[in-house]
Design an enzyme around this catalytic site. Structure first.
Site, PDB file in Angstrom:
ATOM      1  N   ALA A   8      23.923  53.117  42.679  1.00  0.00           N
ATOM      2  CA  ALA A   8      24.274  54.243  41.803  1.00  0.00           C
ATOM      3  C   ALA A   8      25.632  54.804  42.184  1.00  0.00           C
ATOM      4  O   ALA A   8      25.776  55.988  42.498  1.00  0.00           O
ATOM      5  CB  ALA A   8      23.198  55.320  41.886  1.00  0.00           C
ATOM      6  N   GLY A  12      27.337  53.021  37.955  1.00  0.00           N
ATOM      7  CA  GLY A  12      25.889  53.186  37.903  1.00  0.00           C
ATOM      8  C   GLY A  12      25.474  54.630  37.716  1.00  0.00           C
ATOM      9  O   GLY A  12      24.547  54.931  36.957  1.00  0.00           O
ATOM     10  N   LYS A 204      38.269  39.873  31.009  1.00  0.00           N
ATOM     11  CA  LYS A 204      38.444  40.943  31.990  1.00  0.00           C
ATOM     12  C   LYS A 204      38.926  40.386  33.328  1.00  0.00           C
ATOM     13  O   LYS A 204      39.819  40.948  33.963  1.00  0.00           O
ATOM     14  CB  LYS A 204      37.129  41.711  32.175  1.00  0.00           C
ATOM     15  CG  LYS A 204      37.345  42.953  33.033  1.00  0.00           C
ATOM     16  CD  LYS A 204      36.160  43.869  33.060  1.00  0.00           C
ATOM     17  CE  LYS A 204      36.558  45.138  33.827  1.00  0.00           C
ATOM     18  NZ  LYS A 204      35.401  45.985  34.133  1.00  0.00           N
ATOM     19  N   GLU A 285      37.026  42.793  47.316  1.00  0.00           N
ATOM     20  CA  GLU A 285      36.249  41.907  46.453  1.00  0.00           C
ATOM     21  C   GLU A 285      37.095  40.690  46.050  1.00  0.00           C
ATOM     22  O   GLU A 285      37.251  40.379  44.868  1.00  0.00           O
ATOM     23  CB  GLU A 285      35.785  42.675  45.221  1.00  0.00           C
ATOM     24  CG  GLU A 285      34.580  42.082  44.542  1.00  0.00           C
ATOM     25  CD  GLU A 285      34.022  42.994  43.464  1.00  0.00           C
ATOM     26  OE1 GLU A 285      32.882  42.771  43.058  1.00  0.00           O
ATOM     27  OE2 GLU A 285      34.716  43.933  43.035  1.00  0.00           O
TER      28      GLU A 285
END
Length: 340
Positions: A8, A12, A204, A285
């Site tokens: 979250a 989220g 994207k 990432e």
């Protein structure tokens, strides 16, 4: 309809408040100060000059929530890999898993025709951890376009956007896909359906694979990366390499490369997520955005000298700041592991 948002964070949390206020049964998996703040005060969303506060079950232990109709994975790819086994108590016989993440998803080859059918990408799913724990048949693919941020524990700020791309990996329509899209729409969010969600994933990813690492390496904002002659030219070279790979795998690019770069420039002085992560000391990432594209290039025999060079620099930068690697380096050495 029961929906658990696993992770979250900024996206989220945004989805959670919108869904809860629409009357949907939403629960959260979160950790640390963010979880503590949600439990104490509810989850606050700042949007359009207003504040919305929603209270909902929040925990770090999935077993406390039980099986769900949908699990939205809002974690970054390496975090989702780490959490795959922990998600299993949320799964019932018909639970769908919506992968709301950037980059190449671990399930990319599920449902494709030969010769690529059910191949596994070791750069985003070492040891097939997610493939085995979640199962690709559960997946609904998603692309995320809103921009949001956590301003303090328990508080999400919406910046722009409200659209989510959706599609079944097997390219078929389904009742579960329609029902989830209707839940988004009922929550004031927009669902855009794709015959093949991979096309939108590439669109994207096309920008993320160049703008993110270049901005992290140079500390430049998106407008500068996209307009400076040198970084713009480098971005274009990387994007064209990626386009060759995507097209060899059957993807369709409906936007011209120059238009895609110009669109990024119009966003303005935005610090990319990778630059923000680097400055905050968070794991980068790189694998989902770059390593997986490099791996796929090896599969279809497309050389990627510009992607290779930027990835090598970004990896070394990440190691110097102790924010890379995010997966175990002892993961299987094969470029791609075929399904059994």
């Amino acid at each position: 309809m029961k929906i658990c948002i696993y992770g979250a964070g900024a996206i989220g949390g945004y989805m959670a408040v919108q869904m809860k206020q629409a009357g949907i049964d939403v629960s959260l998996i979160a950790r640390g100060p963010h979880l503590a703040a949600i439990r104490e005060k509810g989850l606050k969303l700042i949007i359009g000059g207003e504040e919305k506060v929603a209270e909902m079950p929040a925990t770090k232990v999935a077993a406390e929530l039980g099986p769900q109709d949908y699990v939205i994975v809002g974690l970054k790819s390496h975090q989702a890999w780490e959490s795959a086994e922990d998600m299993k108590p949320l799964f019932g016989d018909h639970t769908a898993v919506v992968t709301a993440q950037n980059g190449v998803p671990w399930w990319y080859f599920f449902g494709l025709d030969a010769p690529y059918k059910d191949l596994r990408l070791k750069t985003v799913d070492p040891g097939d951890r997610q493939w085995n724990a979640i199962g690709p048949e559960r997946v609904i693919g998603s692309t995320v376009y809103p921009a949001t941020e956590i301003t303090e524990p328990g508080v999400i700020k919406h910046i722009y956007g409200d659209t989510f791309g959706l599609g079944e990996p097997n390219r078929k329509e389904s009742a579960r896909l329609k029902a989830f899209g209707e839940a988004l729409e009922a929550s004031g969010l927009k669902a855009r359906y794709y015959d093949d969600i991979r096309d939108d994933i590439w669109l994207k990813l096309w920008g993320n694979l160049c703008f993110n690492p270049i901005s992290a390496l140079t500390r430049a904002t998106l407008d500068i990366v996209a307009t400076d002659p040198g970084t713009r030219a480098l971005s274009k070279k990387m994007m064209l390499e990626a386009q060759q790979i995507g097209e060899k795998l059957g993807a369709t690019f409906k936007v011209d490369v120059e238009r895609r770069i110009n669109g990024a420039a119009k966003v303005g002085a935005h610090r990319t997520s990778m630059l923000q992560d680097l400055e905050a000391g968070k794991a980068l990432e790189l694998d989902a955005l770059l390593s997986a594209v490099q791996e796929m290039g090896q599969l279809v025999q497309v050389e990627t000298p510009f992607i290779d060079a930027v990835l090598a620099l970004a990896k070394q930068m990440g190691r110097s700041f102790n924010v890379y690697p995010t997966f175990p380096e002892e993961a299987p050495a094969q470029a791609i592991v075929a399904a059994e």
